[in-house]
Design a protein around this motif. Structure first.
Motif, PDB file in Angstrom:
ATOM      1  N   LEU A 107       7.808 -46.839 -15.193  1.00 29.31           N
ATOM      2  CA  LEU A 107       6.768 -47.826 -15.440  1.00 29.31           C
ATOM      3  C   LEU A 107       7.195 -48.803 -16.526  1.00 29.31           C
ATOM      4  O   LEU A 107       7.747 -48.387 -17.557  1.00 29.31           O
ATOM      5  CB  LEU A 107       5.465 -47.135 -15.865  1.00 29.31           C
ATOM      6  CG  LEU A 107       4.906 -46.097 -14.891  1.00 29.31           C
ATOM      7  CD1 LEU A 107       3.646 -45.446 -15.469  1.00 29.31           C
ATOM      8  CD2 LEU A 107       4.619 -46.717 -13.535  1.00 29.31           C
ATOM      9  N   ASP A 108       6.926 -50.086 -16.300  1.00 30.09           N
ATOM     10  CA  ASP A 108       7.195 -51.080 -17.335  1.00 30.09           C
ATOM     11  C   ASP A 108       6.140 -50.898 -18.438  1.00 30.09           C
ATOM     12  O   ASP A 108       5.189 -50.119 -18.276  1.00 30.09           O
ATOM     13  CB  ASP A 108       7.209 -52.494 -16.750  1.00 30.09           C
ATOM     14  CG  ASP A 108       5.873 -52.951 -16.181  1.00 30.09           C
ATOM     15  OD1 ASP A 108       4.800 -52.524 -16.685  1.00 30.09           O
ATOM     16  OD2 ASP A 108       5.888 -53.745 -15.228  1.00 30.09           O
ATOM     17  N   PRO A 109       6.292 -51.591 -19.570  1.00 23.85           N
ATOM     18  CA  PRO A 109       5.356 -51.368 -20.689  1.00 23.85           C
ATOM     19  C   PRO A 109       3.880 -51.538 -20.324  1.00 23.85           C
ATOM     20  O   PRO A 109       3.042 -50.727 -20.723  1.00 23.85           O
ATOM     21  CB  PRO A 109       5.793 -52.402 -21.726  1.00 23.85           C
ATOM     22  CG  PRO A 109       7.253 -52.591 -21.461  1.00 23.85           C
ATOM     23  CD  PRO A 109       7.394 -52.495 -19.969  1.00 23.85           C
ATOM     24  N   GLU A 110       3.527 -52.564 -19.558  1.00 31.09           N
ATOM     25  CA  GLU A 110       2.121 -52.787 -19.201  1.00 31.09           C
ATOM     26  C   GLU A 110       1.617 -51.690 -18.264  1.00 31.09           C
ATOM     27  O   GLU A 110       0.509 -51.161 -18.443  1.00 31.09           O
ATOM     28  CB  GLU A 110       1.928 -54.161 -18.563  1.00 31.09           C
ATOM     29  CG  GLU A 110       0.516 -54.440 -18.113  1.00 31.09           C
ATOM     30  CD  GLU A 110      -0.543 -54.378 -19.220  1.00 31.09           C
ATOM     31  OE1 GLU A 110      -1.727 -54.202 -18.890  1.00 31.09           O
ATOM     32  OE2 GLU A 110      -0.191 -54.470 -20.426  1.00 31.09           O
ATOM     33  N   GLY A 124       1.314 -38.545 -11.966  1.00 28.63           N
ATOM     34  CA  GLY A 124       0.580 -39.537 -11.210  1.00 28.63           C
ATOM     35  C   GLY A 124       0.494 -39.108  -9.759  1.00 28.63           C
ATOM     36  O   GLY A 124       1.319 -38.328  -9.285  1.00 28.63           O
ATOM     37  N   LEU A 125      -0.502 -39.609  -9.060  1.00 33.54           N
ATOM     38  CA  LEU A 125      -0.635 -39.372  -7.631  1.00 33.54           C
ATOM     39  C   LEU A 125      -0.475 -40.711  -6.942  1.00 33.54           C
ATOM     40  O   LEU A 125      -1.253 -41.641  -7.195  1.00 33.54           O
ATOM     41  CB  LEU A 125      -2.002 -38.758  -7.301  1.00 33.54           C
ATOM     42  CG  LEU A 125      -2.296 -38.535  -5.816  1.00 33.54           C
ATOM     43  CD1 LEU A 125      -1.292 -37.560  -5.194  1.00 33.54           C
ATOM     44  CD2 LEU A 125      -3.725 -38.033  -5.620  1.00 33.54           C
ATOM     45  N   GLU A 179      -1.009 -47.194  -4.329  1.00 38.81           N
ATOM     46  CA  GLU A 179      -1.722 -47.073  -5.600  1.00 38.81           C
ATOM     47  C   GLU A 179      -1.214 -45.858  -6.369  1.00 38.81           C
ATOM     48  O   GLU A 179      -1.060 -44.778  -5.816  1.00 38.81           O
ATOM     49  CB  GLU A 179      -3.221 -46.916  -5.341  1.00 38.81           C
ATOM     50  CG  GLU A 179      -4.047 -46.801  -6.610  1.00 38.81           C
ATOM     51  CD  GLU A 179      -5.536 -46.618  -6.320  1.00 38.81           C
ATOM     52  OE1 GLU A 179      -6.313 -47.470  -6.779  1.00 38.81           O
ATOM     53  OE2 GLU A 179      -5.897 -45.645  -5.630  1.00 38.81           O
ATOM     54  N   LEU A 180      -0.943 -46.060  -7.670  1.00 33.15           N
ATOM     55  CA  LEU A 180      -0.596 -44.961  -8.567  1.00 33.15           C
ATOM     56  C   LEU A 180      -1.854 -44.570  -9.323  1.00 33.15           C
ATOM     57  O   LEU A 180      -2.417 -45.372 -10.069  1.00 33.15           O
ATOM     58  CB  LEU A 180       0.501 -45.368  -9.551  1.00 33.15           C
ATOM     59  CG  LEU A 180       0.900 -44.280 -10.544  1.00 33.15           C
ATOM     60  CD1 LEU A 180       1.523 -43.072  -9.830  1.00 33.15           C
ATOM     61  CD2 LEU A 180       1.852 -44.843 -11.593  1.00 33.15           C
ATOM     62  N   ARG A 181      -2.296 -43.352  -9.095  1.00 37.49           N
ATOM     63  CA  ARG A 181      -3.489 -42.842  -9.772  1.00 37.49           C
ATOM     64  C   ARG A 181      -3.046 -42.006 -10.962  1.00 37.49           C
ATOM     65  O   ARG A 181      -2.267 -41.067 -10.817  1.00 37.49           O
ATOM     66  CB  ARG A 181      -4.328 -42.002  -8.818  1.00 37.49           C
ATOM     67  CG  ARG A 181      -4.828 -42.792  -7.632  1.00 37.49           C
ATOM     68  CD  ARG A 181      -5.579 -41.939  -6.655  1.00 37.49           C
ATOM     69  NE  ARG A 181      -5.918 -42.724  -5.461  1.00 37.49           N
ATOM     70  CZ  ARG A 181      -6.299 -42.199  -4.327  1.00 37.49           C
ATOM     71  NH1 ARG A 181      -6.413 -40.882  -4.198  1.00 37.49           N
ATOM     72  NH2 ARG A 181      -6.576 -42.985  -3.302  1.00 37.49           N
ATOM     73  N   LEU A 236       0.893 -50.426  -7.261  1.00 37.50           N
ATOM     74  CA  LEU A 236       2.316 -50.517  -7.612  1.00 37.50           C
ATOM     75  C   LEU A 236       3.158 -50.320  -6.364  1.00 37.50           C
ATOM     76  O   LEU A 236       2.778 -49.559  -5.464  1.00 37.50           O
ATOM     77  CB  LEU A 236       2.716 -49.430  -8.619  1.00 37.50           C
ATOM     78  CG  LEU A 236       2.261 -49.570 -10.053  1.00 37.50           C
ATOM     79  CD1 LEU A 236       2.678 -48.339 -10.844  1.00 37.50           C
ATOM     80  CD2 LEU A 236       2.843 -50.815 -10.696  1.00 37.50           C
ATOM     81  N   GLU A 237       4.287 -50.961  -6.326  1.00 37.80           N
ATOM     82  CA  GLU A 237       5.253 -50.733  -5.255  1.00 37.80           C
ATOM     83  C   GLU A 237       6.091 -49.504  -5.607  1.00 37.80           C
ATOM     84  O   GLU A 237       6.541 -49.358  -6.744  1.00 37.80           O
ATOM     85  CB  GLU A 237       6.167 -51.949  -5.096  1.00 37.80           C
ATOM     86  CG  GLU A 237       5.464 -53.173  -4.559  1.00 37.80           C
ATOM     87  CD  GLU A 237       4.924 -52.961  -3.153  1.00 37.80           C
ATOM     88  OE1 GLU A 237       5.628 -52.351  -2.318  1.00 37.80           O
ATOM     89  OE2 GLU A 237       3.791 -53.403  -2.895  1.00 37.80           O
ATOM     90  N   TRP A 238       6.300 -48.657  -4.611  1.00 41.31           N
ATOM     91  CA  TRP A 238       7.113 -47.436  -4.790  1.00 41.31           C
ATOM     92  C   TRP A 238       7.717 -47.131  -3.447  1.00 41.31           C
ATOM     93  O   TRP A 238       7.014 -47.027  -2.442  1.00 41.31           O
ATOM     94  CB  TRP A 238       6.227 -46.297  -5.288  1.00 41.31           C
ATOM     95  CG  TRP A 238       6.819 -44.921  -5.185  1.00 41.31           C
ATOM     96  CD1 TRP A 238       6.472 -43.956  -4.288  1.00 41.31           C
ATOM     97  CD2 TRP A 238       7.831 -44.335  -6.004  1.00 41.31           C
ATOM     98  NE1 TRP A 238       7.196 -42.811  -4.500  1.00 41.31           N
ATOM     99  CE2 TRP A 238       8.052 -43.024  -5.552  1.00 41.31           C
ATOM    100  CE3 TRP A 238       8.587 -44.793  -7.072  1.00 41.31           C
ATOM    101  CZ2 TRP A 238       8.974 -42.170  -6.122  1.00 41.31           C
ATOM    102  CZ3 TRP A 238       9.511 -43.938  -7.640  1.00 41.31           C
ATOM    103  CH2 TRP A 238       9.693 -42.645  -7.175  1.00 41.31           C
ATOM    104  N   ASP A 239       9.040 -47.006  -3.389  1.00 45.26           N
ATOM    105  CA  ASP A 239       9.690 -46.761  -2.103  1.00 45.26           C
ATOM    106  C   ASP A 239      10.017 -45.290  -1.883  1.00 45.26           C
ATOM    107  O   ASP A 239      10.736 -44.942  -0.964  1.00 45.26           O
ATOM    108  CB  ASP A 239      10.947 -47.629  -1.955  1.00 45.26           C
ATOM    109  CG  ASP A 239      11.989 -47.353  -3.023  1.00 45.26           C
ATOM    110  OD1 ASP A 239      11.750 -46.499  -3.897  1.00 45.26           O
ATOM    111  OD2 ASP A 239      13.049 -47.991  -2.982  1.00 45.26           O
ATOM    112  N   GLY A 240       9.460 -44.416  -2.705  1.00 46.33           N
ATOM    113  CA  GLY A 240       9.693 -42.988  -2.559  1.00 46.33           C
ATOM    114  C   GLY A 240       8.554 -42.285  -1.847  1.00 46.33           C
ATOM    115  O   GLY A 240       7.693 -42.915  -1.242  1.00 46.33           O
ATOM    116  N   ASP A 241       8.547 -40.957  -1.943  1.00 45.31           N
ATOM    117  CA  ASP A 241       7.530 -40.130  -1.303  1.00 45.31           C
ATOM    118  C   ASP A 241       6.151 -40.353  -1.917  1.00 45.31           C
ATOM    119  O   ASP A 241       6.031 -40.583  -3.120  1.00 45.31           O
ATOM    120  CB  ASP A 241       7.867 -38.641  -1.463  1.00 45.31           C
ATOM    121  CG  ASP A 241       9.036 -38.200  -0.611  1.00 45.31           C
ATOM    122  OD1 ASP A 241       9.419 -38.957   0.293  1.00 45.31           O
ATOM    123  OD2 ASP A 241       9.556 -37.101  -0.854  1.00 45.31           O
TER     124      ASP A 241
END
Length: 182
Positions: free
Chosen positions: A122-125, A163-164, A169-171, A138-143
């Motif tokens: 994760l970036d600082p923000e 996170g979930l 979406e990252l929860r 958020l973009e995530w190319d993993g599982d």
């Protein structure tokens, strides 16, 4: 199901004992050694951490795993007799006996730096929002599923929590009492 003195009674259908929720029992080494129905084995826990997060099993050579309650797994650096009736031993590390196993924040903060898979940087923000308990697109190319959320601090990638990730979406799974506005 327990008898009068709180010890596990044998389940009539499976021949296995029932879980005693107020007692710590060491996880069996393998499923073949399981004496309590539904209890995870040490091998299954190590395989989960390796398969999901890429944490090498030898990371846990000096640790034992224990269950108290239904599926609350604890990790302990040391030896103790089993079973043992105490309030705590080591730290909680994993929730099992549900559809998807979930690592704890404490476990991720302690052992997450050994992970090579399912780590979202994760970036600082985004890290600030995550620690505050906010969900974010958020973009995530993993599982999909439970991830280790991490942030670069002083040149090293440090795990900050669980996170979930589902549907883009990252929860944040940071417990309410540990959430912080930074």
């Amino acid at each position: 199901m327990t008898d009068g003195d709180g010890t596990a009674a044998e389940d009539r259908d499976t021949g296995l004992e029932s879980n005693v929720g107020q007692r710590f029992d060491r996880l069996p080494a393998t499923a073949a050694e399981r004496t309590v129905e539904g209890r995870a084995s040490r091998r299954e826990v190590l395989e989960y951490f390796e398969d999901r997060f890429g944490i090498p099993p030898e990371t846990f050579d000096d640790y034992s795993f224990w269950e108290k309650g239904a599926g609350k797994i604890w990790i302990y650096a040391g030896e103790a007799s089993s079973p043992v009736e105490i309030e705590a031993i080591g730290m909680t590390c994993l929730r099992t006996r549900q559809e998807h196993w979930k690592p704890t924040t404490d476990f991720v903060q302690r052992f997450g730096r050994h992970a090579s898979e399912c780590v979202i940087e994760l970036d600082p923000e985004a890290a600030r929002r995550f620690v505050a308990g906010e969900d974010q697109e958020l973009e995530w190319d993993g599982d999909w599923g439970y991830l280790i959320a991490a942030h670069e601090i002083a040149g090293d990638l440090e795990p900050i929590g669980v996170g979930l990730y589902v549907h883009g979406e990252l929860r944040s799974m940071v417990p309410k009492g540990r959430q912080r506005e930074l």
